[in-house]
Scaffold this motif. Structure first.
Motif, PDB file in Angstrom:
ATOM      1  N   ARG A  11       0.834  -1.222   0.000  1.00 43.56           N
ATOM      2  CA  ARG A  11       0.000   0.000   0.000  1.00 43.56           C
ATOM      3  C   ARG A  11       0.859   1.258   0.000  1.00 43.56           C
ATOM      4  NH1 ARG A  11      -1.798   3.968  -0.706  1.00 43.56           N
ATOM      5  NH2 ARG A  11      -3.781   4.937  -0.057  1.00 43.56           N
ATOM      6  N   ALA A  12       1.906   1.295   0.805  1.00 45.84           N
ATOM      7  CA  ALA A  12       2.778   2.466   0.848  1.00 45.84           C
ATOM      8  C   ALA A  12       3.488   2.678  -0.492  1.00 45.84           C
ATOM      9  CB  ALA A  12       3.796   2.321   1.968  1.00 45.84           C
ATOM     10  N   ALA A  13       3.808   1.585  -1.155  1.00 41.78           N
ATOM     11  CA  ALA A  13       4.507   1.682  -2.441  1.00 41.78           C
ATOM     12  C   ALA A  13       3.655   2.380  -3.497  1.00 41.78           C
ATOM     13  CB  ALA A  13       4.910   0.291  -2.926  1.00 41.78           C
ATOM     14  N   LEU A  14       2.331   2.244  -3.400  1.00 40.98           N
ATOM     15  CA  LEU A  14       1.458   2.931  -4.349  1.00 40.98           C
ATOM     16  C   LEU A  14       1.623   4.451  -4.227  1.00 40.98           C
ATOM     17  CD1 LEU A  14      -1.833   0.841  -3.962  1.00 40.98           C
ATOM     18  CD2 LEU A  14      -0.133   0.688  -5.809  1.00 40.98           C
ATOM     19  N   ASP A  15       1.671   4.950  -2.982  1.00 37.51           N
ATOM     20  CA  ASP A  15       1.885   6.378  -2.771  1.00 37.51           C
ATOM     21  C   ASP A  15       3.298   6.781  -3.164  1.00 37.51           C
ATOM     22  OD1 ASP A  15      -0.664   6.290  -1.768  1.00 37.51           O
ATOM     23  OD2 ASP A  15      -0.175   7.198   0.171  1.00 37.51           O
ATOM     24  N   ASP A  16       4.278   5.920  -2.844  1.00 41.11           N
ATOM     25  CA  ASP A  16       5.669   6.223  -3.189  1.00 41.11           C
ATOM     26  C   ASP A  16       5.832   6.468  -4.689  1.00 41.11           C
ATOM     27  OD1 ASP A  16       6.372   5.871  -0.539  1.00 41.11           O
ATOM     28  OD2 ASP A  16       7.152   3.835  -0.839  1.00 41.11           O
ATOM     29  N   ALA A  17       5.101   5.695  -5.490  1.00 43.50           N
ATOM     30  CA  ALA A  17       5.206   5.827  -6.949  1.00 43.50           C
ATOM     31  C   ALA A  17       4.709   7.193  -7.410  1.00 43.50           C
ATOM     32  CB  ALA A  17       4.427   4.715  -7.642  1.00 43.50           C
ATOM     33  N   LEU A  18       3.593   7.667  -6.817  1.00 42.39           N
ATOM     34  CA  LEU A  18       3.075   8.977  -7.199  1.00 42.39           C
ATOM     35  C   LEU A  18       4.008  10.090  -6.741  1.00 42.39           C
ATOM     36  CD1 LEU A  18      -0.784   8.751  -6.587  1.00 42.39           C
ATOM     37  CD2 LEU A  18       0.603   7.899  -8.474  1.00 42.39           C
ATOM     38  N   ILE A  19       4.588   9.929  -5.561  1.00 41.39           N
ATOM     39  CA  ILE A  19       5.529  10.937  -5.059  1.00 41.39           C
ATOM     40  C   ILE A  19       6.752  11.014  -5.965  1.00 41.39           C
ATOM     41  CG2 ILE A  19       7.132  11.442  -3.176  1.00 41.39           C
ATOM     42  CD1 ILE A  19       4.966  10.414  -1.251  1.00 41.39           C
ATOM     43  N   ALA A  20       7.258   9.868  -6.392  1.00 39.35           N
ATOM     44  CA  ALA A  20       8.423   9.868  -7.287  1.00 39.35           C
ATOM     45  C   ALA A  20       8.114  10.591  -8.597  1.00 39.35           C
ATOM     46  CB  ALA A  20       8.877   8.437  -7.564  1.00 39.35           C
TER      47      ALA A  20
END
Length: 200
Positions: free
Chosen positions: A72-81
């Motif tokens: 779940r955190a990785a989904l947000d990490d992708a948008l932040i990147a």
């Protein structure tokens, strides 16, 4: 130049905000040869809502997360990147019930992360997503520009500015549900604004 285009309409086809966002991106590409584009269509790939499970995942240290929390955190990490890498951001934003689409709110909730895209300091909040130009194509069924009913522009100025994106330009296509003539006029007005703002 890295261009990030965010389509926030609930429609995968026939979205006027997406049409204008596409035209904005095409114009930026024309005046910036060699630019790259990252496209995220939130109707095609909806981002999950910020719920209790997501909060638990984000507030759990990375090395202590379960596999589900890490996913779940990785989904947000992708948008932040994506937003961190962008030099220019193009947002296609229809008006839904006097606000921004839920899809766009989910995206904003994902990219707003303390100590990553903003920080609290002894002088107050500091946005960390600086040095970016944001172009926002707004589409509305009625006429709301510069009226109290337009909650979109104040909200977007506030939240984008909070994250450090203070150079924001808005393009208005209004009256799109007020008959063919009004719709044609509204789209023409937005395109004239785009022509004036982005040119060689």
């Amino acid at each position: 130049m890295n261009i990030l285009q965010i389509n926030s309409s609930a429609r995968t086809q026939g979205s006027q905000s997406t049409v204008l966002a596409n035209e904005l991106t095409a114009r930026l590409l024309a005046v910036n040869p060699g630019a790259t584009v990252t496209l995220r269509d939130l109707a095609v790939t909806p981002h999950p809502v910020l719920d209790e499970a997501a909060l638990h995942a984000l507030f759990t240290p990375a090395d202590a997360r379960t596999s589900a929390q890490a996913e779940r955190a990785a989904l947000d990490d992708a948008l932040i990147a994506e937003i961190q890498a962008a030099d220019a951001v193009v947002l296609g934003v229809p008006m839904y019930n006097f606000g921004v689409p839920a899809q766009l709110k989910n995206w904003i909730d994902a990219i707003a992360r303390v100590k990553v895209t903003f920080a609290y300091t002894d002088k107050g909040p500091q946005g960390l997503l600086t040095g970016k130009k944001v172009y926002v194509a707004l589409t509305r069924g009625g006429q709301y520009r510069n009226t109290p009913a337009d909650t979109q522009v104040p909200y977007l100025k506030t939240v984008l500015g909070f994250l450090g994106m203070t150079d924001v330009e808005f393009f208005y296509a209004e009256g799109l549900n007020m008959g063919p003539d009004a719709a044609e006029k509204g789209l023409a007005f937005a395109r004239a604004q785009i022509d004036e703002a982005v040119h060689a």
